[in-house]
Design an enzyme around this catalytic site. Structure first.
Site, PDB file in Angstrom:
ATOM      1  N   GLU A 175       6.345   0.582   0.919  1.00 40.00           N
ATOM      2  CA  GLU A 175       6.526   1.438   2.085  1.00 40.00           C
ATOM      3  C   GLU A 175       7.826   2.261   2.577  1.00 40.00           C
ATOM      4  OE1 GLU A 175       8.188  -3.074   3.566  1.00 40.00           O
ATOM      5  OE2 GLU A 175       5.724  -3.672   4.056  1.00 40.00           O
TER       6      GLU A 175
ATOM      7  N   ASP B 274       1.997 -11.737   1.655  1.00 42.23           N
ATOM      8  CA  ASP B 274       3.012 -10.464   1.623  1.00 42.23           C
ATOM      9  C   ASP B 274       3.408 -12.551   2.398  1.00 42.23           C
ATOM     10  OD1 ASP B 274       5.789  -9.858   2.596  1.00 42.23           O
ATOM     11  OD2 ASP B 274       5.263  -8.875   3.897  1.00 42.23           O
TER      12      ASP B 274
ATOM     13  N   GLU C  58      10.193 -15.950   8.406  1.00 40.58           N
ATOM     14  CA  GLU C  58       9.054 -14.964   9.165  1.00 40.58           C
ATOM     15  C   GLU C  58       7.586 -15.412   9.757  1.00 40.58           C
ATOM     16  OE1 GLU C  58       8.707 -11.643   6.164  1.00 40.58           O
ATOM     17  OE2 GLU C  58       7.884 -10.104   8.119  1.00 40.58           O
TER      18      GLU C  58
END
Lengths: 666, 666
Positions: free
Chosen positions: B270, B349, B377
């Site tokens: 990332e 993810d 998340e």
């Protein structure tokens, strides 16, 4: 450092030599010594130095040759009109007031620099709109809401900045005839509170004085709810304590800043408190402030951007487009004569295409201003080129049918200028696109919107292309005719192109939430903002006719009937007004879906062509401007590609109807 | 102040009186004076004060009645195992090391408080995973990436905080058998740089000492690219100057913090630089650091979260799910023995449902850890209840078919524990869900995930419900049996319910971009993150079989064949693996589209039932916890309604197939 945009006299290299004789002597005839006249005189001298390498001598008697600034006796010129004419070797700038001399002076210089002045010149110009204004959404921390040109040049670190740039900015906008500017963000409580407090008031006065030298009045955004934080602990407009608090506050502010034009107010909007909080009307709120400011000759500009921003997307009956009219229409005639309603051009929020707000022509006895946005929030963030003047022209020319009097100009232009009702308060305002970027507007080509808005607000009859060419000649002063043509074509084609590759047929809002750059077709579809497209497998659009939300009924006849029927609705607004099947045939003979595909592919192709056209200017215009803009065209082409492919893929995946031309859709 | 979660001894009001005799005297037999033994002794005294109102006397000889902490002679207990048993009026905690005594002590207290200890008790516990770890994504400014429980209790204003809460936190996690914690965010360059610099190193040592008292090793996240900013000006793992720089840095760090466990590293991910930047492999990078840290007995934990985050959504062949395996598989056997690869449970993810990463069982000669995320998340931000232990159990039990040896445990649990290869490095790690909220985890019920992860990483054979009930008994210690049943049902049903009202059949990612709370079906569909659902008018899903991206081929047989064929793919993952028509009939006899409608309506109904169940607990549990959680249930129900209506409306508008039951879809 920063550029001077269309006021850079150092770059002149053609056309001006024949005017050199005028720039020998200046004689001021009939005006007393005055800071505004001095500004005009200084400007002429600055221009002379730039163009001819020397200052102008100021004479105390009429010279044989030179420029004469003369106090006119022609009452019809009014406070802001001027006359420019030549007599022998003298050029005259005549006006009744120093402010008008400023406007005449800048116009005179523009005529010189574009080679348009000659011995026969005799021009009288009187501005059409009483107020020609720019609203800044600058915050005290230096950020700018919806700013795409760097940070604020008014504020930094919660303090006011006053420097050379302040003056340069005042000069830039005065050169267009802008006569009012609100420097702080109306949308943010703190920005709209701080400046009327003792800590900053002296700097506000200094700022106001600088603008006054250029004939520009300073306005401040005001936090309507401010007295809640003080002794009244209320903002009820009918509460005597609140009324007294504001009277006292205005007295205090005007004692420090006597030249203040007034205040800009947004209340009951997007979470901010207002009269509604106390069960009062918008008129109650506005009039309370108007009375407090009346002794000082100030005015209250009241924004009409009021709607329910907690809407349920499931609710098909509530229609955000109706909110402005619903809240304000019944108050027609109730606002004080020193209140002006500031109305966004459309009923939603500065989309690339919207119908004209039905408040124009819907309120027949209320002062109104037209609010547009040259900050390119929904039109490409000053990355993509989008010259908005053709769009503003269409808005101004819209016929509202406010009354039956054939003598009355009831177009939007007629209404906001005050002509339609023979009143003297009204005008045009733009949420501005400037910041402390070197070139002021992020994209150099975005300066054409600032320039164009100023010129158009002075004279709405000017053509969009006429304005564009004038701006090009003044900005790229060494450009040859072909260069001028190329840039003109880029500008004139840019809004239609932007509309093509973004949201089709007036539907709007297919943008990334919050940021508003780039496509997200469903980005606002299931949210609380009242901004929906309602697309399904059969069709798309919001039904706002009589059988739908009834929004079309807010217009006067015959607009009411025109917008109420899909057959007569202008096709560029079809999906705004009517839920329409993908297979519906447009006047072009194309189906709606094929129109979507075609316009998106075309828009992307046109963006590439604009980029190629710009690339062809390498070496023919200022290198900095060329390179900065080239970089932005690269981003624009990438953006246009995303819009084209995402919108087309979205609809193809939804309806399963193939492109007739078999182009690649994902 | 803050709560003590499941370690609040002051609230005991039942069950414990029969154990009072043990809490009279403590005798430590065979251990020298040691800070860890002192911690255990202090904890027993604290518990005694809370439960019985007085401290324990420490005796220097074997008492008639009391608790005996005894150095065991049973080598099979290993460094971390313990034995708890009762003999007459004495209770024994036996172990080989002080750290194991800590684990045994907390376990002993849990048995007492849940009434599970009796005269016949004789328990030997040896942890299954060598490393049982929590990763904090805490930033130096005090914010927490993906933190939903307030700010960091480690950092504030770019400084390290050490206070009573540090110790309370160490105690909480040690009570679960957690033996490693990485305190700073591995995703952010600054957070991963600062702590190894002189400015903070002394505070890091203090922190490490506090954790050490509880048998927990401190780890730090490290910025792989750090030497770029120093003399080597490079991070090339084969550059001698870089190697020397790191050797020196490790020497410096370990001189100050001798108890440091090692480092956690994310590189080439990332946007962060890594070995790829220099044309080297991930093994080159990890081994370089591993050699530098070897003299100090430290380990390098290397994250495998590497993928192309600039993907073109138009590209149907690139598949983010394949990236981890593609980058790491060929390096099997090349990593040093003090390197562990930290592998996320799934190939994407931390979605509510994903297949197990094919790196488990795909790399046969590499130390591996399983990384899960208890920070919610993608599972409701600790607003929505989502007890994740049933999901983690499924992941651990997944059979990878790593080899043909019938004696070898090649489930994920077998691999990460080291059993499958008979190695001693491996384990489980969770991105943690704590912050400085009063109750540590935002939602009180989210503490069950912290508790559950700790217990499960010690013993993966524990049942999810067994763990839930244990946590409830220790946390709501005054709860009656019915209350325990109600909370257990809420927890056990919460993940299935969350999965129902969010993204169906394993497709994932229908969340609001960036924020990841709430629905946005197309939110990531046309973006660069490689996270697509590819829904059109006919069907939905990503084809990852042999005819698609080929992701299914990364698994060992027979998983390869199972996932490659839609007929044998487990239906909860159907859309993850296969583009599937809406009209495809599932094993339930329902079509895919009807399944979508049904599960979403059910999920919303179940959320309301959970809320009602919680409301029924008013007055029966701690009032603060009741009210805080009730407020969150209101938000969860609103969230579930949005998910239900938006997902159903999205698909109905896309396919035009009506709900068989005629429920309201918009």
């Amino acid at each position: 450092m920063w550029t001077q945009c269309w006021l850079d006299y150092n770059n002149e290299n053609k056309n001006v030599s024949s005017y050199e004789d005028y720039f020998t002597t200046l004689f001021v005839d009939g005006f007393k010594k005055d800071e505004v006249i001095t500004t005009a005189s200084d400007e002429l001298s600055l221009a002379s130095k730039g163009m001819f390498g020397r200052a102008i001598d100021v004479d105390i008697a009429l010279p044989d040759k030179g420029i004469v600034i003369k106090k006119s006796e022609e009452r019809t010129l009014g406070k802001e009109g001027y006359r420019i004419y030549c007599e022998g070797s003298r050029a005259y700038i005549e006006a009744l007031t120093p402010e008008a001399v400023i406007y005449g002076t800048f116009r005179f210089l523009a005529l010189v620099r574009t080679g348009a002045l000659n011995g026969d010149t005799d021009i009288t110009e009187i501005p059409e709109n009483p107020i020609r204004m720019l609203d800044h959404w600058d915050n005290m921390d230096g950020s700018i809401e919806r700013g795409y040109s760097g940070n604020s040049f008014f504020f930094e670190n919660n303090d006011v900045i006053i420097n050379d740039r302040t003056r340069d900015y005042a000069r830039l906008i005065a050169s267009l005839g802008i006569n009012a500017v609100a420097i702080n963000n109306v949308n943010v409580k703190d920005a709209a509170t701080d400046l009327v407090n003792p800590r900053f008031i002296d700097k506000v006065r200094q700022m106001s004085d600088i603008f006054a030298c250029f004939g520009v009045k300073l306005f401040l955004s005001l936090n309507y709810a401010m007295p809640i934080e003080y002794e009244p602990q209320s903002a009820d407009p009918l509460d005597e304590k609140v009324i007294a608090w504001w009277k006292n506050k205005m007295k205090e502010v005007y004692a420090s800043v006597p030249k203040l034009g007034g205040f800009l107010v947004k209340a009951d909007s997007e979470g901010r408190p207002g009269p509604f909080t106390y069960g009062r009307t918008q008129a109650d709120g506005a009039n309370m402030l108007a009375e407090a400011i009346r002794p000082y000759g100030g005015i209250i500009i009241w924004r009409c951007f009021v709607y329910n921003c907690q809407q349920d997307w499931r609710d098909l009956t509530t229609d955000r487009a109706k909110a402005g009219y619903d809240y304000f229409h019944s108050l027609d005639g109730e606002f004080d004569d020193n209140v002006i309603l500031q109305i966004k051009n459309g009923p939603m929020d500065f989309q690339p295409r919207e119908p004209v707000s039905p408040l124009f022509g819907g309120m027949k006895n209320t002062n109104q201003m037209l609010e547009v946005q040259i900050a390119q929030e929904y039109t490409g963030h000053q990355i993509d080129v989008c010259y908005l003047i053709p769009w503003f022209k269409q808005i101004l020319e819209f016929e509202t049918y406010m009354n039956d009097d054939p003598e009355s100009d009831t177009t939007v232009a007629g209404i906001v200028s005050g002509r339609a009702r023979n009143v003297s308060l009204g005008g045009m305002v733009a949420v501005t696109n400037t910041g402390n970027d070197e070139n002021w507007t992020g994209n150099d080509l975005a300066a054409a919107n600032l320039y164009g808005f100023g010129r158009l607000s002075w004279n709405t009859k000017l053509g969009a292309e006429e304005i564009a060419r004038e701006w090009i000649r003044l900005t790229f002063s060494d450009a040859d005719g072909e260069t001028e043509d190329i840039i003109t074509r880029i500008l004139m084609g840019s809004w239609p192109t932007y509309e093509k590759y973004t949201a089709p047929l007036g539907i709007g809002w297919m943008v990334k939430p919050h940021d508003h750059y780039g496509p997200s077709v469903d980005g606002y579809e299931y949210d609380r903002w009242g901004t929906y497209h309602r697309a399904d497998w059969e069709g798309i659009g919001v039904e706002r006719g009589p059988e739908g939300t009834g929004y079309s009924l807010q217009y006067n006849s015959p607009n009411k009937e025109m917008f109420g029927d899909p057959k007569t609705t202008p096709e560029e607004l079809l999906l705004f007004f009517h839920k329409t099947p993908y297979k519906h045939i447009l006047k072009s003979g194309k189906t709606v879906i094929q129109h979507i595909y075609d316009t998106h592919f075309e828009g992307y192709e046109e963006a590439k062509k604009m980029q190629a056209a710009w690339d062809s200017l390498e070496g023919r215009i200022d290198e900095r401007a060329f390179k900065e803009t080239r970089r932005r065209f690269e981003l624009q082409v990438a953006n246009a590609r995303e819009w084209c492919d995402i919108v087309n893929s979205y609809f193809y995946r939804k309806c399963g109807i193939a492109d007739e031309k078999g182009r690649k859709i994902y």
